[in-house]
Design an enzyme around this catalytic site. Structure first.
Site, PDB file in Angstrom:
ATOM      1  N   ASN A   1      34.020  36.012  31.789  1.00 18.28           N
ATOM      2  CA  ASN A   1      35.121  36.730  32.575  1.00 18.28           C
ATOM      3  C   ASN A   1      34.287  36.661  33.978  1.00 18.28           C
ATOM      4  OD1 ASN A   1      36.801  37.936  34.179  1.00 18.28           O
ATOM      5  ND2 ASN A   1      37.006  39.733  32.784  1.00 18.28           N
TER       6      ASN A   1
ATOM      7  N   LYS B   1      35.795  37.368  36.869  1.00 18.54           N
ATOM      8  CA  LYS B   1      36.476  38.328  37.654  1.00 18.54           C
ATOM      9  C   LYS B   1      36.317  37.778  39.132  1.00 18.54           C
ATOM     10  CE  LYS B   1      34.554  41.835  34.767  1.00 18.54           C
ATOM     11  NZ  LYS B   1      33.949  43.451  34.509  1.00 18.54           N
TER      12      LYS B   1
ATOM     13  N   HIS C   1      43.014  43.598  30.999  1.00 20.94           N
ATOM     14  CA  HIS C   1      41.753  43.966  31.315  1.00 20.94           C
ATOM     15  C   HIS C   1      41.805  45.421  31.801  1.00 20.94           C
ATOM     16  CE1 HIS C   1      37.655  44.495  33.093  1.00 20.94           C
ATOM     17  NE2 HIS C   1      37.337  43.374  32.118  1.00 20.94           N
TER      18      HIS C   1
ATOM     19  N   GLU D   1      40.656  46.326  34.358  1.00 21.38           N
ATOM     20  CA  GLU D   1      40.534  46.310  35.829  1.00 21.38           C
ATOM     21  C   GLU D   1      42.119  46.081  36.244  1.00 21.38           C
ATOM     22  OE1 GLU D   1      37.140  43.594  36.277  1.00 21.38           O
ATOM     23  OE2 GLU D   1      35.851  45.582  35.631  1.00 21.38           O
TER      24      GLU D   1
ATOM     25  N   GLU E   1      36.646  46.789  24.968  1.00 26.30           N
ATOM     26  CA  GLU E   1      36.157  46.874  25.936  1.00 26.30           C
ATOM     27  C   GLU E   1      35.948  48.367  26.603  1.00 26.30           C
ATOM     28  OE1 GLU E   1      35.042  42.760  28.190  1.00 26.30           O
ATOM     29  OE2 GLU E   1      36.570  44.207  29.244  1.00 26.30           O
TER      30      GLU E   1
ATOM     31  N   GLY F   1      30.036  46.935  33.361  1.00 24.19           N
ATOM     32  CA  GLY F   1      29.328  46.654  34.632  1.00 24.19           C
ATOM     33  C   GLY F   1      28.444  47.973  34.923  1.00 24.19           C
TER      34      GLY F   1
ATOM     35  N   SER G   1      28.653  45.080  29.435  1.00 24.83           N
ATOM     36  CA  SER G   1      27.300  45.192  29.375  1.00 24.83           C
ATOM     37  C   SER G   1      26.488  44.169  28.372  1.00 24.83           C
ATOM     38  CB  SER G   1      26.578  46.603  29.576  1.00 24.83           C
ATOM     39  OG  SER G   1      26.972  47.176  30.686  1.00 24.83           O
TER      40      SER G   1
HETATM   41  P1  13P Z   1      30.154  43.331  32.251  1.00 23.53           P
HETATM   42  O1  13P Z   1      29.755  42.378  31.091  1.00 23.53           O
HETATM   43  O2  13P Z   1      29.691  42.868  33.348  1.00 23.53           O
HETATM   44  O3  13P Z   1      29.933  44.662  31.782  1.00 23.53           O
HETATM   45  O4  13P Z   1      31.627  43.284  32.099  1.00 23.53           O
HETATM   46  C1  13P Z   1      32.563  43.300  30.965  1.00 23.53           C
HETATM   47  C2  13P Z   1      33.605  42.737  31.156  1.00 23.53           C
HETATM   48  O5  13P Z   1      34.558  43.456  31.895  1.00 23.53           O
HETATM   49  C3  13P Z   1      34.139  41.568  30.650  1.00 23.53           C
HETATM   50  O6  13P Z   1      35.644  41.454  30.719  1.00 23.53           O
END
Ligand code: 13P
Length: 264
Positions: free
Chosen positions: A9, A11, A94, A96, A181, A187, A227
């Site tokens: 992803n 983003k 997601h 976010e 997640e 992150g 992560s």
């Molecule tokens: P990270 O791997 O940067 O922690 O992000 C995970 C994520 O949100 C994938 O959709």
């Protein structure tokens, strides 16, 4: 035996040129990957990345979608348009896009974090519309740190899944992907312990079994995200209920993403 599925992803990262360059690197390195692999570029880069990956085993996903094909819906993108641009999958719900960033205690205006506004209901309508229009949804769920600390992880996650899957048939659920997640692990470099990630993925599978049946629960693939790095991927991916990974930061560099795919 469920086939492992690893998606990157991206983003809000990678310009069109950067995305195409990364796609070409992945394509060259993965003529025949041992698992399903895909990337989710920004909407802007999606078509160019899909063109760069055409005829390769690497799939392309949108990072969100709307539930109407077209019309006066400023800023929105439909599953039909994603397909037209070369996508086969779409990430839905997601944290976010739900506005659940895990920092709600520390900001002055918590409402500012809810701007993207996905709810279990919008996740459900998006997933249904994506399925109707031939895209594979990757449906995300996961608890905030405050919800984990309050002992509510299982309740939050199973509630999100129940909401997301309303009026979706068993056959459709068997073919889609769920991503667990935990918001506090995204992150942050703070990966969820593999046994705990496996346990929660098991809770999700049990929820699918309760809502549908055992065969559907055995068929649906459940990714872990948060992560994931080359050095923790092997342990996570060895767990019985973890069928793959949804990778953020580590999917932005070919070597790291390939290291995770290697770990399958
Ligand atoms: P990270 O791997 O940067 O922690 O992000 C995970 C994520 O949100 C994938 O959709």
């Amino acid at each position: 035996m469920r086939r492992k599925v690893i998606f990157g992803n991206w983003k809000l990262n990678k310009t069109v040129a950067e995305g195409v360059a990364l796609a070409k690197e992945l394509r060259a390195a993965l003529p025949n990957p041992k698992c399903e692999v895909g990337v989710a570029p920004t909407f802007l880069a999606l078509n160019a990345v899909a063109e760069a990956l055409k005829g390769s085993p690497i799939a392309v996903a949108g990072q969100n979608c709307f539930w109407k094909e077209k019309g006066a819906y400023t800023s929105q993108i439909s599953p039909q348009y994603l397909k037209d641009a070369g996508a086969s999958h779409v990430i839905i719900g997601h944290s976010e896009t739900r506005g659940r960033f895990g920092v709600e205690e520390s900001v002055e205006d918590p409402d500012a974090l809810k701007v993207f506004g996905d709810t279990d209901a919008s996740v459900n309508i998006k997933a249904r519309y994506a399925l109707e229009n031939g895209l594979v949804p990757i449906i995300c769920c996961g608890e905030l740190l405050s919800e984990r600390k309050a002992g509510n992880t299982d309740k939050v996650v199973s509630g999100q899944i129940e909401g997301a899957l309303k009026n979706i048939t068993a056959a459709q659920v068997a073919g889609l992907v769920i991503a667990y997640e935990p918001v506090w692990a995204i992150g942050t470099g703070e990966v969820c312990a593999s046994d705990e990630a496996d346990r929660v993925c098991g809770v999700i599978r049990a929820t699918v079994a309760r809502l549908y049946d055992q065969a559907t629960a055995e068929a649906v693939r459940i990714q872990y995200g948060g992560s994931v790095k080359p050095d923790n991927a092997k342990e996570l991916l060895s767990k019985p209920n973890i069928d793959g990974a949804l990778v953020g930061g580590a999917s932005l560099k070919a070597a790291d993403f390939l290291g995770i795919i290697e770990a399958v």
